[in-house]
Design an enzyme around this catalytic site. Structure first.
Site, PDB file in Angstrom:
ATOM      1  N   GLY A 257       2.895 -41.137  52.825  1.00 14.15           N
ATOM      2  CA  GLY A 257       1.760 -40.581  52.083  1.00 14.15           C
ATOM      3  C   GLY A 257       2.210 -40.281  50.660  1.00 14.15           C
ATOM      4  O   GLY A 257       1.918 -41.005  49.712  1.00 14.15           O
TER       5      GLY A 257
ATOM      6  N   CYS B 100      -7.581 -15.682  38.534  1.00 10.01           N
ATOM      7  CA  CYS B 100      -7.289 -14.254  38.576  1.00 10.01           C
ATOM      8  C   CYS B 100      -6.370 -13.964  39.745  1.00 10.01           C
ATOM      9  O   CYS B 100      -6.800 -13.486  40.803  1.00 10.01           O
ATOM     10  CB  CYS B 100      -8.581 -13.454  38.654  1.00 10.01           C
ATOM     11  SG  CYS B 100      -9.479 -13.624  37.134  1.00 10.01           S
TER      12      CYS B 100
HETATM   13  C1  LIG Z   1       1.650 -35.586  56.460  1.00  9.49           C
HETATM   14  C2  LIG Z   1       1.870 -36.672  57.421  1.00  9.49           C
HETATM   15  C3  LIG Z   1       2.330 -37.912  56.983  1.00  9.49           C
HETATM   16  C4  LIG Z   1       2.695 -38.203  55.556  1.00  9.49           C
HETATM   17  O1  LIG Z   1       3.759 -37.437  55.116  1.00  9.49           O
HETATM   18  P1  LIG Z   1       4.362 -37.718  53.655  1.00  9.49           P
HETATM   19  O2  LIG Z   1       5.408 -36.676  53.505  1.00  9.49           O
HETATM   20  O3  LIG Z   1       3.261 -37.539  52.691  1.00  9.49           O
HETATM   21  O4  LIG Z   1       4.894 -39.097  53.661  1.00  9.49           O
HETATM   22  C5  LIG Z   1       2.444 -38.918  57.903  1.00  9.49           C
HETATM   23  N1  LIG Z   1       2.125 -38.718  59.204  1.00  9.49           N
HETATM   24  C6  LIG Z   1       1.693 -37.533  59.661  1.00  9.49           C
HETATM   25  C7  LIG Z   1       1.338 -37.387  61.076  1.00  9.49           C
HETATM   26  C8  LIG Z   1       1.555 -36.476  58.797  1.00  9.49           C
HETATM   27  O5  LIG Z   1       1.125 -35.302  59.256  1.00  9.49           O
END
Ligand SMILES: *Cc1c(COP(=O)(O)O)cnc(C)c1O
Length: 432
Positions: free
Chosen positions: A293, A362
């Site tokens: 991600g 704030c």
């Molecule tokens: C958050 C998450 C990801 C992605 O994690 P990154 O650190 O953004 O690569 C992938 N799989 C699951 C199940 C997640 O919860």
């Protein structure tokens, strides 16, 4: 020179992203503004895809974890690049489907999906639902039975691995709200339950050991632990699982001192670990899923702000206030996250000021960064906070009824609006 590869400085001494002058972007679209280098996002997606092709014979799929940055345009880019999608809520699923993302490449995660969300996922025809707990397994079987369909699932396992990252974003260990524990026998019991349910098809297992991980060893260890479990399942039940989802969590550069692993290296070592384990344990080589991600969008994005008040408290510190804050970037108040910050219109100047960049909410904790080196800034300057592509817009709120910023992609010197700035009307439209 900078933590992000897509940043440059032009002849005016202005910071550029994707060939666009960021000061002009601020003028054209207003601030705060999220800007993403589209080419960088696409290159990151291709690098992951290539790593599976080169090291694992293409026997896998890269899923973009859309919670990092979810909007229709991002779903379209991922689709064009041949990625699948990891969604964690009905809202993310709705966004993907509305963007025309093919449901058969959507994987639905989450530790507490509602009956409505499970129904939505089955109706949309998602590829896999990643089941987190027994309550959900039972509920899903019941909903699938009522619909006369079979739900294809993966199950989330806690492999018991500590990936040395921030406590809030560590998820592989036993004390976690996510998934079934291996050590206690809970996971095996859940696998047996899944196999016994008529309207459930258990395709494989999933694990996700954390986020912002800079080492390869925890991923290799996770693969080993998971495959050992595949062998145990085969021995105890006779069932051979076909798919293994190893999650995401690959670290990115926020500061010069951060040293992320090359994504190509990641798949190289993990693929060989997987193949070795499979032959040692006598289990099928599985179809592999990975879920980056942050590392797809993080470094490709930055946030632009306009500087307002600059307040120097003699002997203590200098506060530089900007026109955004914890609403558009809650990562500092949540995790004390580090960022590299530059004055976009003075990018060539030395960063000789040590300043605390404050938001306009704030709330005393509403800071973007404490004691960060920046250029000598004054009211009206544009500040760029780098590597804010992931978990910024997606975590944004309307605290203090501040509208969420707009977002643009930039490519070949051209900018495209992908998310409109919220208006005051948007803020009140659900008020009765
Ligand atoms: C958050 C998450 C990801 C992605 O994690 P990154 O650190 O953004 O690569 C992938 N799989 C699951 C199940 C997640 O919860």
């Amino acid at each position: 020179m900078f933590v992000s590869d897509c940043i440059n400085i032009n002849e005016k001494g202005h910071l550029t992203l994707g060939g666009c002058d960021t000061v002009s972007l601020a003028q054209e679209f207003g601030t705060p503004l999220y800007a993403f280098d589209e080419e960088q996002i696409r290159q990151n997606a291709r690098a992951y895809k290539k790593s599976i092709d080169d090291n694992y014979g293409g026997n896998g799929l890269v899923l973009y974890a859309s919670k990092a940055f979810c909007c229709k345009e991002m779903c379209r880019i991922c689709n064009e690049e041949g990625l699948g999608l990891d969604v964690v809520s009905g809202g993310e699923l709705y966004t993907a489907v509305s963007a025309g993302f093919p449901a058969k490449k959507i994987y639905f995660h989450g530790n507490n999906k509602t009956a409505a969300e499970l129904t939505q996922a089955l109706d949309a025809g998602v590829c896999r639902i990643i089941v987190d707990n027994l309550t959900e397994l039972e509920l899903l079987n019941k909903i699938a039975e009522e619909k006369g369909v079979t739900a294809d699932i993966l199950m989330r396992i806690k492999p018991g691995i500590d990936a040395h990252t921030h406590d809030f974003i560590r998820t592989g260990q036993i004390d976690s709200k996510f998934g079934f524990a291996l050590e206690t026998g809970e996971a095996m019991q859940a696998v047996k339950a899944a196999i016994s349910y008529k309207n459930i098809n258990l395709a494989g297992l999933h694990c996700h050991i954390g986020s912002q991980i800079f080492e390869l060893s925890p991923f290799e260890l996770a693969a080993k632990v998971m495959l050992k479990f595949y062998a145990d399942i085969k021995n105890e039940t006779g069932v051979e699982l076909d798919e293994l989802d190893l999650g995401g969590g690959f670290g990115i550069k926020y500061l010069e001192s951060d040293e992320p692993i090359e994504y190509s290296e990641y798949m190289k070592s993990v693929a060989s670990t997987v193949k070795e384990c499979c032959s040692e344990l006598g289990v099928k080589v599985p179809f592999i899923l990975i879920e980056p991600g942050r590392s797809i969008v993080g470094s490709a994005g930055l946030t632009l702000y306009t500087v307002g008040a600059v307040k120097t408290i003699p002997g203590i510190r200098t506060y530089v206030s900007v026109d955004g804050g914890m609403g558009d970037n809650p990562r500092y108040i949540l995790y004390q996250s580090s960022y590299e910050i530059l004055c976009a219109n003075k990018a060539n100047e030395e960063r000789s000021l040590t300043a605390t960049i404050a938001g306009k909410c704030c709330e005393s904790g509403d800071l973007i960064q404490e004691n960060a080196p920046v250029q000598q800034v004054e009211a009206g300057d544009i500040l760029a906070v780098l590597s804010t592509g992931a978990y910024n817009y997606s975590m944004a709120s309307n605290y203090n009824r501040i509208p969420r910023p707009a977002a643009v992609t930039v490519r070949d010197g051209k900018a495209k609006l992908i998310i409109k700035r919220e208006s005051y009307e948007n803020l009140t439209e659900n008020d009765i």
